[in-house]
Design an enzyme around this catalytic site. Structure first.
Site, mmCIF file in Angstrom:
data_model
loop_
_atom_site.group_PDB
_atom_site.id
_atom_site.type_symbol
_atom_site.label_atom_id
_atom_site.label_comp_id
_atom_site.label_asym_id
_atom_site.label_seq_id
_atom_site.Cartn_x
_atom_site.Cartn_y
_atom_site.Cartn_z
ATOM 1 N N HIS A 42 0.824 -1.213 0.000
ATOM 2 C CA HIS A 42 0.000 0.000 0.000
ATOM 3 C C HIS A 42 0.862 1.268 0.000
ATOM 4 C CE1 HIS A 42 -3.750 2.190 0.734
ATOM 5 N NE2 HIS A 42 -3.021 2.989 1.500
ATOM 6 N N HIS A 88 -10.722 2.350 -1.144
ATOM 7 C CA HIS A 88 -10.852 1.874 0.231
ATOM 8 C C HIS A 88 -11.552 0.528 0.210
ATOM 9 C CE1 HIS A 88 -10.548 3.680 4.469
ATOM 10 N NE2 HIS A 88 -9.382 3.733 3.887
ATOM 11 N N ASN A 89 -11.058 -0.341 -0.699
ATOM 12 C CA ASN A 89 -11.734 -1.614 -0.959
ATOM 13 C C ASN A 89 -11.745 -2.555 0.224
ATOM 14 O OD1 ASN A 89 -11.753 -0.469 -3.469
ATOM 15 N ND2 ASN A 89 -10.042 -1.694 -4.246
ATOM 16 N N HIS A 90 -10.587 -2.804 0.786
ATOM 17 C CA HIS A 90 -10.519 -3.834 1.830
ATOM 18 C C HIS A 90 -11.305 -3.452 3.079
ATOM 19 C CE1 HIS A 90 -7.086 -4.747 -0.867
ATOM 20 N NE2 HIS A 90 -7.521 -5.976 -0.685
ATOM 21 N N ARG A 109 -8.554 14.745 2.681
ATOM 22 C CA ARG A 109 -7.347 15.296 3.307
ATOM 23 C C ARG A 109 -6.191 15.378 2.311
ATOM 24 N NH1 ARG A 109 -9.323 12.099 7.353
ATOM 25 N NH2 ARG A 109 -7.824 10.428 7.024
ATOM 26 N N GLU A 305 -3.709 4.558 12.975
ATOM 27 C CA GLU A 305 -4.368 5.157 11.814
ATOM 28 C C GLU A 305 -5.602 5.922 12.240
ATOM 29 O OE1 GLU A 305 -4.854 2.388 8.585
ATOM 30 O OE2 GLU A 305 -2.697 2.176 8.327
#
Ligand SMILES: Nc1ncnc2c1ncn2[C@@H]1O[C@H](COP(=O)(O)OP(=O)(O)O)[C@@H](O)[C@H]1O
Ligand SMILES: [Mg+2]
Lengths: 748, 87, 239, 87
Positions: A42, A88-90, A109, A305
């Site tokens: 990622h 933001h698939n997963h 952001r 996060e």
């Protein structure tokens, strides 16, 4: 024996060895955690970096290209547009509402970090079939998550896509695009310039949320916490709204030198990236970070996060002003460290050094893989697929097929989705969701931003190169149909596991197709995002290279919209409708009527697509066009039907003959291909009869074929074949009913 | 028999609760310095038929797992009593 | 004559209202920060749409504790004009400045679309430039727009002409289909007894320019300007 | 002393609860014929300091009246216990 920490954190053994080599020592636990996130696919783009370098990224309008938080292009009048799409698939596969909500938060952001006010959102969604209960649950959750977060921010969601297909069942795709507006002089970069400058964090406090899943049960947190520390973040759109206003105020007052959003890998990646871009180092003390939970370690803080946070680089004399602005907006603001010349990221944990890593090792320091690629077997099978195997429907069946296609979830109206989005807030939405590309006015100018996302994963699966090229071409055509000049793209590449040769082949092909199309259309790539590993139990999603096209409409008064405007206008097709067997390949007709996903879709004629764009843009500025609707899923028939459905009162119909498209000319010609075939470079337009000659001349100048098909009527669509026989005759009301209720009925 | 069940759904401990935080903010503003923490949850009151209180209980537990709570982010608690009784 | 738009944390239609009033209608207009205490020099105040304080707990519930609210009570006492749009309407009910409450839409979803409204009272300072029973097109965009009040309260509102706008179909009938959120008696907007405080769910500031799909909202602000310039406000609400 | 208070807010009886109705609908769809009625409420858990349980109680009652519940449509119930005790 127990698994070593780096394994739990997702690092491969040889990657760990590499780290030890380059570092010249064993990293400690915290450092290993930092490496594990920045060397993840990622953040590290390990499998995509080498190919992404081949994309065309230059253009005279491009102010900032890939590498920053978002691309920035000049839109005239001293203004610029920052835009980017992200996946933001997963997270959405686990918790659709929060996954989608935090996805919006992240991309907003990114755009904010460039100094722009985020003003536009689009969402590009892929799910399993609506008939499937689980897919419906994910669909509903994702849409309400986007609504819940985006509406609260006061950023209109003005467009997007929804596409349903079996391969997305286990792996829904949720890509969101954000565009922002700024003056050229407001441009900010994510760079930690100026040794001695202060590193500040603004926004939410930092908690343990979102810390890498593999470490839940580690001794840092303790086993008992495992189930209490799920790897999902909860979004707080209210805090994000305050963060937007506070950061914009800071940037306009010129009190921040550098600014960077905190997305994946939170403080870690934002610190490393800002330092790397500026060639400096950072030294921070985690004790100064506002924390949400007790006794958090350096590891927790660095990897958290927690949402709605930004990193700021501030001149020492401006720190108080920054703090005051943050306080005014009710945000946490803290001075957590300073910029150094060490070239390293130094992290102190309550006074003692907990990590010290050269930023060059962290950013672009991860290994780059060029895995082997191999053409999947299905591709060659499909190349041999014969359209002849599909029986040509009787003329009497065509009308019924059109109604079925209009009701097919992939073609039907997406109103059940976008009526949940506030697409009007900010009072600039001239053309919102539901009718082609979105048109958003720029207050204080005559201009408008025009945006569209596009990608047909089914085409990209059958022929990745063609599919990616079509996505670029179609989004450009959609944008040009409004009269706007396409200027640049952003993209989100959603694929399966790149370590599998077939997947990597798909990826390579798609990149090639995208590059070619972008070069031909003069729309450089300004940024994007790659999402791999979208597969479960060996079933990968359709390769889905989503394109977000940005266009600029010079004069809002010249804006052209879909939908016939007045009875008696001439209807013409600009471009080429192939009408042969090959154009059935990957079509919605073949999939939902004939139940096949097969064939080898042709690649677009890019010269023709470019000419078409020029004709649409010039035609609009000369006031030649009354309406324009591009051909996509469902082909010519659906484009005509939509032009009727969107028609003004008294202009909701058409009587046309497909003779003019030269049926019969081509031996392989078949009525279903002409009406429902896809992969056409064509647009249905309507125009005042007295404009016909002017449009013909314009098309001739750009070598774009033009065929006059017939006339705008009042309330029904009548299609005649070359022999003059009626092949379709449907009341617009009936077509509209099928199209409007397609999804609700299928979801029953 | 008729039963009155209550399924109380709360966010898991580790998960941030923006709504609770906002309410705490207003309580602070109103001068309630005594308040240390606010967490918001759902309170789902269900009137149902069951042969016994045990059955009512297990039914509610099933509903909570299947529909009422999201195991990824939420935990739940169940209370049942015969209808008519005061809570 | 000066308009003020109160900016709460989470307001997001504040700039839209400002644009409509200043740039389109052409009246003097300024933003007012929520923790100010002074409404001196303002003749009319807008509580804009959005998600004040995230609309957590209940839409509008937390905003009513902002410092500016205390001066708003006086402002209203003095007979000055206050208009609460969408979230502003929710704040006014939560603050008890208008009766009733706005519950979650019966569809349990956010709804953004154009609706038809009928002017039920054209004698208020906010509607004086509309024809009685005129049918208007305005956008709505809310999750909690379902107006609720007890029966006697509703009856009283009707009797005293406090119901100003109602959801109707194109031909002006308040049908169930035309009701986008389940609001009691299709109520879309009401005024207080005195007639100087209007709360409405639809967004007049979003339909003041033809390019955005219509201008039916413009006369709300023009009516305010008109009434203010005539300077005889209090009592106008009764019809 | 530390207390754990819970303010449970529910819609007044007469008032239609679309959310509860929707949940009932889904439960029906899942085959729970035994369910007769579902009402949704809020559960606000507040950790606070107070001299005595009585004080905690009256503080919570005040907060509920001022902020946590809207008297037009809602009723509330309060439960307090010393922090640490199991619910
Ligand atoms: N998820 C979504 N959110 C918002 N708008 C959407 C969404 N899906 C589709 N739309 C809108 O519906 C219209 C049709 O979408 P699409 O079929 O992709 O257009 P086209 O066929 O021209 O590519 C477009 O205006 C698009 O913006
Ligand atoms: Mg499309």
């Amino acid at each position: 024996m127990d698994i070593p920490a780096w394994k739990k954190m997702g690092l491969k053994d040889f990657e760990y060895k590499e780290i030890v080599n380059r570092l010249g020592r064993e990293p400690n636990y915290t450092e290993t955690g930092i490496f594990s996130v920045l060397w993840s696919e990622h953040c590290g783009y390990k499998h995509s970096r080498s190919l992404l370098r081949t994309l065309p990224t230059k253009g005279e309008k491009v102010l900032v290209g890939p590498g920053e938080n978002a691309g920035v292009v000049d839109i005239g009048d001293g203004l610029a547009c920052a835009f980017k799409v992200e996946s933001h698939n997963h997270p959405c596969a686990v918790e659709p509402y929060q996954g989608a909500a935090t996805g919006i938060g992240g991309i907003v952001r990114d755009v904010l970090a460039m100094g722009a006010r985020p003003v536009i959102l689009l969402d590009s969604l892929r799910f399993g079939p609506v008939e499937d209960a689980r897919s419906r649950f994910l669909f509903g959750g994702v849409v309400s998550g986007i609504a819940g977060y985006g509406n609260c921010l006061g950023i209109p969601t003005v467009g997007g896509e929804v596409f349903f297909a079996e391969p997305y069942k286990g792996n829904p795709l949720v890509n969101v695009l954000c565009a922002g507006l700024m003056k050229h002089e407001d441009l900010h970069l994510g760079k930690a310039y100026g040794v001695g400058n202060v590193v500040m964090i603004v926004g939410h406090s930092t908690g343990r949320d979102g810390i890498h899943g593999a470490t839940f049960a580690s001794d840092v947190l303790g086993e008992d916490n495992e189930d209490k520390r799920p790897n999902v973040q909860v979004g707080d759109p209210f805090m994000e709204k305050l963060l937007i206003e506070a950061c914009l105020e800071m940037m306009h007052k010129g009190v921040v030198v550098g600014i960077q959003d905190m997305g994946a890998a939170g403080i870690t990646s934002s610190c490393a990236e800002t330092a790397a871009r500026a060639g400096t180092g950072l030294s921070i003390e985690i004790a100064k970070v506002p924390m949400r939970e007790e006794n958090m370690t350096a590891y927790d803080v660095m990897l958290s996060e927690s949402q709605e946070r930004m990193l700021l680089i501030v001149k020492p004399e401006k720190v108080d002003e920054v703090a005051a602005i943050g306080k005014k907006w009710g945000l946490h603001v803290a001075n957590i460290g300073r910029v150094t010349d060490s070239g390293s990221l130094e992290v102190y944990e309550y006074g003692k050094l907990a990590a010290a890593i050269p930023v060059s090792l962290l950013v672009e320091g991860s290994p780059v893989y060029c895995p082997e690629s191999a053409e999947p077997g299905y591709v060659s099978n499909n190349t041999n697929w014969a359209a002849a195997s599909v029986k040509v429907p009787a003329k009497s069946e065509l009308g019924g097929i059109l109604l079925k296609l209009l009701a097919a979830p992939n073609i039907a109206s997406k109103e059940t989705v976008y009526r949940q989005y506030d697409y009007m807030v900010r009072t600039d939405t001239v053309e919102g969701p539901g009718k082609g590309a979105a048109v958003v006015r720029v207050k204080g100018t005559k201009r408008a931003l025009v945006l569209k996302t596009d990608c047909n994963g089914r085409l990209a699966y059958l022929n990745p190169k063609a599919g990616a090229a079509w996505a670029v071409a179609e989004s450009a055509r959609n944008v040009a149909a409004t009269g706007a000049r396409p200027v640049a793209i952003t993209n989100c590449l959603n694929f399966g596991n790149p370590e599998r040769p077939e997947i990597y082949w798909q990826f390579k092909e798609a990149i090639a197709g995208m590059s070619e199309a972008c070069v031909a259309l003069g729309t450089p790539v300004t940024g994007g995002n790659v999402s791999f590993y979208n597969e479960t139990e060996g079933v990968a999603v359709y390769p889905t290279p989503v394109i977000g096209m940005l266009g600029v409409l010079e004069d809002l008064d010249k804006h052209v919209s879909p939908g016939f405007k007045s009875a008696g206008d001439a209807i013409a097709v600009l471009g080429k409708v192939w009408g042969d067997g090959r154009s059935l390949a990957g079509s919605e007709y073949l999939a939902s009527i004939c139940g096949q996903v097969a064939g080898n879709p042709r690649e677009p004629d890019l010269a023709l697509e470019k000419g078409l764009v020029d004709v649409l843009v010039e035609g609009a500025s000369l006031g030649l066009l009354r309406s324009a609707q591009d051909l996509s899923e469902g082909g010519l028939a659906v484009a005509l039907a939509e032009s009727c459905i969107h028609g003004e009162d008294g202009a909701c119909g058409a009587t046309i003959s497909i003779g003019a498209i030269g049926c019969g000319g081509n031996p392989d010609h078949r009525p279903d291909s002409v009406m429902f075939g896809e992969c056409n470079s064509a647009v249905v337009v309507s125009l005042a009869p007295d404009k016909e000659q002017a449009l013909k001349d314009l098309c001739a100048r750009h070598s774009v074929p033009l065929a006059v098909l017939g006339q705008v009527g009042s309330d029904k669509l009548v299609v005649k074949d070359c022999l003059g026989g009626e092949i379709i005759s449907l009341a617009t009301a009936e077509m509209a009913d099928a199209w409007r209720n397609g999804i609700p009925r299928a979801a029953k | 028999m008729k039963f009155m069940g209550t399924v109380t759904v709360a966010l898991k401990e580790g998960i941030f609760d923006p709504q609770g935080a906002a309410v705490k903010g207003s309580l602070d503003a109103l001068g309630y310095a005594q308040v240390q923490r606010v967490r918001m949850g759902k309170d789902i009151v269900i009137a149902l038929e069951a042969a016994s209180i045990e059955e009512a209980n297990s039914l509610l537990d099933e509903m909570a797992r299947k529909l009422l709570a999201n195991p990824v982010t939420e935990v739940y608690r169940i209370a049942v009593q015969e209808a008519g009784e005061r809570p | 004559m000066k308009f003020g738009v109160i900016v709460f944390p989470g307001s997001n239609c504040d700039t839209d209202a400002h644009h409509a009033i200043k740039d389109v209608v052409g009246a003097d207009c300024e933003f007012i920060w929520h923790d100010g205490v002074d409404l001196q020099g303002f003749d009319a105040v807008v509580l804009p749409g959005g998600f004040s304080y995230g609309d957590y707990l209940r839409s509008g519930a937390l905003a009513r504790f902002s410092r500016i609210m205390s001066s708003l009570y006086e402002f209203i006492e003095k007979g000055r004009l206050v208009i609460g749009i969408c979230n502003g309407f929710q704040i006014l009910t939560e603050a008890g400045l208008l009766p009733g409450q706005l519950l979650s839409n019966d569809v349990l979803e956010f709804r953004c679309k154009w609706v038809n409204l009928r002017v039920e009272n054209a004698k208020t300072p906010f509607t004086s430039l509309y024809r009685p029973r005129e049918v208007l097109r305005m956008p709505i965009a809310h999750h909690d727009g379902n107006y609720y009040a007890e029966k006697d309260v509703l009856d009283d509102l009707e009797r005293s002409g406090q119901v100003v706008l109602r959801y109707v179909d194109e031909s002006g009938n308040p049908t169930a289909e035309a009701n986008p959120n389940g609001a009691a008696r299709n109520i879309a907007g009401i005024v207080n007894k005195k007639g100087n405080v209007l709360g409405l769910m639809p967004h007049p500031e979003r339909c003041v320019e033809t390019i955005l799909g219509g201008e039916d909202g413009r006369r709300i602000f023009l009516s305010m300007v008109d009434s203010l310039s005539k300077g005889t406000l209090v009592g106008k609400g009764r019809s």
